[in-house]
Design an enzyme around this catalytic site. Structure first.
Site, PDB file in Angstrom:
ATOM      1  N   GLU A  12     -25.163   0.792  -3.074  1.00 49.51           N
ATOM      2  CA  GLU A  12     -25.602  -0.611  -2.947  1.00 49.51           C
ATOM      3  C   GLU A  12     -26.222  -0.889  -1.577  1.00 49.51           C
ATOM      4  OE1 GLU A  12     -22.550   0.476  -2.890  1.00 49.51           O
ATOM      5  OE2 GLU A  12     -21.298  -0.654  -1.488  1.00 49.51           O
ATOM      6  N   ARG A  59     -15.808   5.467   6.050  1.00 47.82           N
ATOM      7  CA  ARG A  59     -14.357   5.637   5.843  1.00 47.82           C
ATOM      8  C   ARG A  59     -14.075   5.989   4.388  1.00 47.82           C
ATOM      9  NH1 ARG A  59     -11.481   1.003   6.379  1.00 47.82           N
ATOM     10  NH2 ARG A  59     -13.378  -0.202   6.111  1.00 47.82           N
ATOM     11  N   CYS A 118     -16.543   3.512  -3.335  1.00 48.93           N
ATOM     12  CA  CYS A 118     -15.704   3.663  -2.134  1.00 48.93           C
ATOM     13  C   CYS A 118     -14.326   3.029  -2.339  1.00 48.93           C
ATOM     14  CB  CYS A 118     -16.438   3.131  -0.907  1.00 48.93           C
ATOM     15  SG  CYS A 118     -15.789   3.801   0.618  1.00 48.93           S
ATOM     16  N   GLU A 171     -12.148  -2.901   1.505  1.00 52.45           N
ATOM     17  CA  GLU A 171     -10.866  -2.329   1.909  1.00 52.45           C
ATOM     18  C   GLU A 171      -9.929  -2.397   0.702  1.00 52.45           C
ATOM     19  OE1 GLU A 171      -9.621  -0.505   4.379  1.00 52.45           O
ATOM     20  OE2 GLU A 171      -7.907  -0.586   3.038  1.00 52.45           O
ATOM     21  N   SER A 172      -9.613  -1.217   0.180  1.00 56.84           N
ATOM     22  CA  SER A 172      -8.875  -1.163  -1.086  1.00 56.84           C
ATOM     23  C   SER A 172      -7.502  -1.810  -0.989  1.00 56.84           C
ATOM     24  CB  SER A 172      -8.759   0.288  -1.558  1.00 56.84           C
ATOM     25  OG  SER A 172      -8.098   1.074  -0.589  1.00 56.84           O
ATOM     26  N   HIS A 229     -21.862   4.518  -1.060  1.00 60.02           N
ATOM     27  CA  HIS A 229     -22.300   3.134  -1.272  1.00 60.02           C
ATOM     28  C   HIS A 229     -23.769   3.058  -1.677  1.00 60.02           C
ATOM     29  CE1 HIS A 229     -18.804   1.153   0.663  1.00 60.02           C
ATOM     30  NE2 HIS A 229     -18.768   2.246   1.396  1.00 60.02           N
TER      31      HIS A 229
HETATM   32  N1  GLN Z   1     -11.304   3.108   3.618  1.00 55.14           N
HETATM   33  C1  GLN Z   1     -11.514   1.986   2.747  1.00 55.14           C
HETATM   34  C2  GLN Z   1     -10.314   1.749   1.854  1.00 55.14           C
HETATM   35  O1  GLN Z   1      -9.328   2.366   1.998  1.00 55.14           O
HETATM   36  C3  GLN Z   1     -12.746   2.150   1.908  1.00 55.14           C
HETATM   37  C4  GLN Z   1     -13.985   2.043   2.767  1.00 55.14           C
HETATM   38  C5  GLN Z   1     -15.174   1.520   2.069  1.00 55.14           C
HETATM   39  O2  GLN Z   1     -15.115   0.942   0.965  1.00 55.14           O
HETATM   40  N2  GLN Z   1     -16.276   1.641   2.744  1.00 55.14           N
HETATM   41  O3  GLN Z   1     -10.389   0.925   0.983  1.00 55.14           O
END
Ligand code: GLN
Length: 201
Positions: A182, A141, A82, A51-52, A180
């Site tokens: 990974e 996401r 991501c 989650e950024s 991803h």
């Molecule tokens: N939606 C996430 C974000 O805003 C990223 C999702 C992910 O890394 N799978 O960071």
């Protein structure tokens, strides 16, 4: 040339272990990076999925944001998947108001662009820089790259549920994917990044 590179994985939040495993499978030494001293000791850095907004908040709280930006400025190779892609973007759309990127990649990234958790999907994505076959890309996401600046190379696009979108880029020694690699056991993207770390931009 760095013959036997050590690559760090930013270990504040996200799927750190999966990236460490993928890097080791790609044949490099991989270590978690939680502080500035660990960052200074690696030849390249992976910023994981997760989650950024959380990664950004923890980086600021633990005094890592300035060292991360300095590392980019000093030319350290970085690969973001991501959430990591979002963190490497110079401009974030649909981010949280207080969310700060590390930046470095001259691109505009739209966060959660493909929709919420329920809109996660997989696709076989042609990725010429890693060769055949196309990579099985998992989008969770996921962001997409809305626009790129001069000098940013498109590595992959997906013709997905929301049209044809840029989902992997490279600029000099910085790389990012919306998806991803990974998570699938296909280590070609990590191997490509290891080559960037070995040979530089
Ligand atoms: N939606 C996430 C974000 O805003 C990223 C999702 C992910 O890394 N799978 O960071």
């Amino acid at each position: 040339m760095v013959t036997d590179p050590t690559i760090g994985v930013l270990a504040l939040q996200g799927d750190v272990r999966e990236h460490l495993t993928a890097l080791r499978a790609a044949g490099v030494t991989a270590v978690p990076v939680k502080d500035a001293a660990a960052l200074a000791a690696v030849d390249g850095l992976v910023i994981p999925g997760g989650e950024s907004t959380t990664i950004s908040m923890l980086a600021i709280r633990w005094g890592l944001m300035a060292p991360l930006r300095q590392a980019v400025a000093d030319g350290m190779p970085m690969y973001g998947s991501c959430a990591g892609m979002i963190l490497l973007a110079d401009t974030i759309l649909d981010g949280r108001a207080d969310q700060q990127p590390i930046g470095g990649l001259d691109m505009v990234v739209r966060r959660n662009a493909f929709g919420r958790q329920v809109d996660s999907f997989e696709a076989d994505v042609p990725f010429p820089a890693i060769g055949e076959p196309p990579i099985r890309a998992v989008f969770i996401r996921a962001p997409w790259v809305e626009s790129i600046g001069v000098g940013v190379e498109v590595l992959a696009r997906v013709d997905g549920p929301r049209g044809d979108r840029i989902v992997a880029v490279r600029s000099g020694s910085l790389m990012a994917t919306s998806f991803h690699p990974e998570l699938t056991g296909d280590h070609r993207v990590h191997a490509l990044f290891a080559d960037v770390v070995r040979h530089g931009a």
